[in-house]
Design a protein around this motif. Structure first.
Motif: not given
Length: 106
Positions: A24-27, A71-73, A39-45
């Motif tokens: 959560n990078e909202s701050h 809610p996610v901007h 939000f920042k998402v890091t996904a390895i797949s």
């Protein structure tokens, strides 16, 4: 349950991930305290093998469409195959400082 938890649970259920980090990078943005909007998402797949960035991001967007419609901007996505992740030495890029501001600042 938090929006962050919802995103994590949905991605874990829909993708075969070796590593997932949802931050959560909202701050870091001009939003009220305790917001869950950025939000920042890091996904390895291995699901990303043979797919370009756009296709990988579309896979994520499909899973979290409900959150993006509400809610996610903002969602910063860093998607890698296990080999790409290893080459990066298991580091996702740092997020830049927010350059935006409040309308009141203008």
């Amino acid at each position: 349950m938090s929006i962050q938890s919802d995103i994590e649970e949905k991605l874990l259920a829909q993708l075969s991930v070796e590593h997932l980090e949802v931050v959560n990078e909202s701050h870091m943005h001009n939003v009220p305290a305790n917001s869950e909007t950025h939000f920042k998402v890091t996904a390895i797949s291995n699901d990303f093998n043979g797919k370009r960035s756009v296709a990988r991001h579309q896979m994520i967007y499909k899973v979290v469409a409900e959150e993006l419609a509400g809610p996610v901007h903002a969602l910063a996505l860093h998607t890698y195959t296990p080999d790409e992740w290893q080459q990066r030495e298991a580091l996702a890029p740092e997020s830049p400082d927010c350059l935006g501001g409040s309308k009141a600042d203008r």
